[in-house]
Design a protein around this motif. Sequence first.
Motif, PDB file in Angstrom:
ATOM      1  N   ASP A  25      29.678  44.602  46.190  1.00  0.00           N
ATOM      2  CA  ASP A  25      28.941  44.532  44.919  1.00  0.00           C
ATOM      3  C   ASP A  25      29.587  43.521  43.980  1.00  0.00           C
ATOM      4  N   VAL A  26      30.905  43.621  43.790  1.00  0.00           N
ATOM      5  CA  VAL A  26      31.606  42.714  42.876  1.00  0.00           C
ATOM      6  C   VAL A  26      31.578  41.287  43.405  1.00  0.00           C
ATOM      7  N   ALA A  27      31.778  41.126  44.711  1.00  0.00           N
ATOM      8  CA  ALA A  27      31.784  39.788  45.298  1.00  0.00           C
ATOM      9  C   ALA A  27      30.443  39.094  45.101  1.00  0.00           C
ATOM     10  N   LEU A  28      29.349  39.793  45.333  1.00  0.00           N
ATOM     11  CA  LEU A  28      28.028  39.199  45.148  1.00  0.00           C
ATOM     12  C   LEU A  28      27.790  38.829  43.684  1.00  0.00           C
ATOM     13  N   ALA A  29      28.154  39.735  42.775  1.00  0.00           N
ATOM     14  CA  ALA A  29      27.916  39.488  41.354  1.00  0.00           C
ATOM     15  C   ALA A  29      28.781  38.346  40.820  1.00  0.00           C
ATOM     16  N   ALA A  30      30.019  38.217  41.345  1.00  0.00           N
ATOM     17  CA  ALA A  30      30.946  37.181  40.868  1.00  0.00           C
ATOM     18  C   ALA A  30      30.835  35.887  41.669  1.00  0.00           C
ATOM     19  N   GLU A  50      40.637  30.674  36.319  1.00  0.00           N
ATOM     20  CA  GLU A  50      39.182  30.815  36.200  1.00  0.00           C
ATOM     21  C   GLU A  50      38.672  32.004  37.010  1.00  0.00           C
ATOM     22  N   MET A  51      39.254  32.226  38.181  1.00  0.00           N
ATOM     23  CA  MET A  51      38.841  33.359  38.997  1.00  0.00           C
ATOM     24  C   MET A  51      39.236  34.675  38.339  1.00  0.00           C
ATOM     25  N   VAL A  52      40.415  34.723  37.745  1.00  0.00           N
ATOM     26  CA  VAL A  52      40.840  35.931  37.028  1.00  0.00           C
ATOM     27  C   VAL A  52      39.814  36.270  35.950  1.00  0.00           C
ATOM     28  N   GLU A  53      39.438  35.262  35.176  1.00  0.00           N
ATOM     29  CA  GLU A  53      38.507  35.491  34.072  1.00  0.00           C
ATOM     30  C   GLU A  53      37.117  35.873  34.593  1.00  0.00           C
ATOM     31  N   ARG A  54      36.688  35.252  35.680  1.00  0.00           N
ATOM     32  CA  ARG A  54      35.366  35.551  36.227  1.00  0.00           C
ATOM     33  C   ARG A  54      35.289  36.999  36.696  1.00  0.00           C
ATOM     34  N   GLU A  57      35.312  39.374  33.721  1.00  0.00           N
ATOM     35  CA  GLU A  57      33.998  39.427  33.074  1.00  0.00           C
ATOM     36  C   GLU A  57      33.079  40.371  33.833  1.00  0.00           C
ATOM     37  N   GLU A  58      33.065  40.242  35.156  1.00  0.00           N
ATOM     38  CA  GLU A  58      32.179  41.065  35.968  1.00  0.00           C
ATOM     39  C   GLU A  58      32.551  42.540  35.884  1.00  0.00           C
ATOM     40  N   LEU A  63      39.869  42.536  26.680  1.00  0.00           N
ATOM     41  CA  LEU A  63      40.724  41.346  26.589  1.00  0.00           C
ATOM     42  C   LEU A  63      42.204  41.684  26.704  1.00  0.00           C
ATOM     43  N   ARG A  64      42.634  42.792  26.135  1.00  0.00           N
ATOM     44  CA  ARG A  64      44.050  43.158  26.227  1.00  0.00           C
ATOM     45  C   ARG A  64      44.464  43.316  27.685  1.00  0.00           C
TER      46      ARG A  64
END
Length: 271
Positions: A25-30, A50-54, A57-58, A63-64
């Motif tokens: 599920d997460v892989a498809l969405a991200a 960028e991958m960490v942030e992506r 987000e998903e 933010l903390r």
Amino acid sequence: MTATTEPFGELLRRWRTHRRRTQMDVALAADVSTRHLSCLETGRSAPSPEMVERLCEELEVPLRERNALHLAAGFAPAHAERPFTDLGAAADAVRSVLDGQVPNPAVAVNVHWDLLAANPMMAAFLADVPPDVAEPRLNMLRATLHPRGLAPRIRNLAQWRAHVLRRVRRQLDRTAAPGLADLLAELSAYPAPAGASAADGAPEATAPGHLDDIAVPMRVATDHGDLALLYTTTVFGAARDVTLDEIAVETFYPADPATAKLLRALAGSGD
């Protein structure tokens, strides 16, 4: 900032399972492969910032906690954390919202419901909270439910207590913020009022169409008469600062004409 010595992969897997999401599920969405996500969780692959942030987000990571994942991945924190007083236009916006709500009591709080700012109407309600309850930092939920705080004035304390405890549980589930579990334990340990259930203080259901069946009001006694208050919560959209991401403005509105009239009178008198 949340410090951690745990590997990035373990933190990522914990947030994924916390959100009750599968790897697929997460892989498809991200837009990443399931294999790559699996390698990130096991530590066989290292993420880019960028991958960490992506992925954060998903998974709707606050933010903390995102900063903790960036640190665990070997990067600098991606989100600044400024004191409330250093938030510039955002802090001005909070104060403007608070002042604009008069005669309705309003307060700005952080993720633990610690007070950041209040308008004069809310400050008047909090004036009677004893120093040992208000220190070292006034917490709105502690001030509300503490037996030497506002609790003796709340007419529907069993109902309001049940609502507050559910709010803290939801906040803990949503944010996993450090300290919230301790706050929940403290609030739960306060003496339960008469009529509270063993589980959470929930009273019997009200009849359909009753105000309490629409939203839970806080019914509080004051020296000038009883108030029935409903509240709303306002948050900032698209926050990039940790402090701003955790700020909520809670405004208490009159639930009946008598309360509206009394609030207007109190605002006009300055009491």
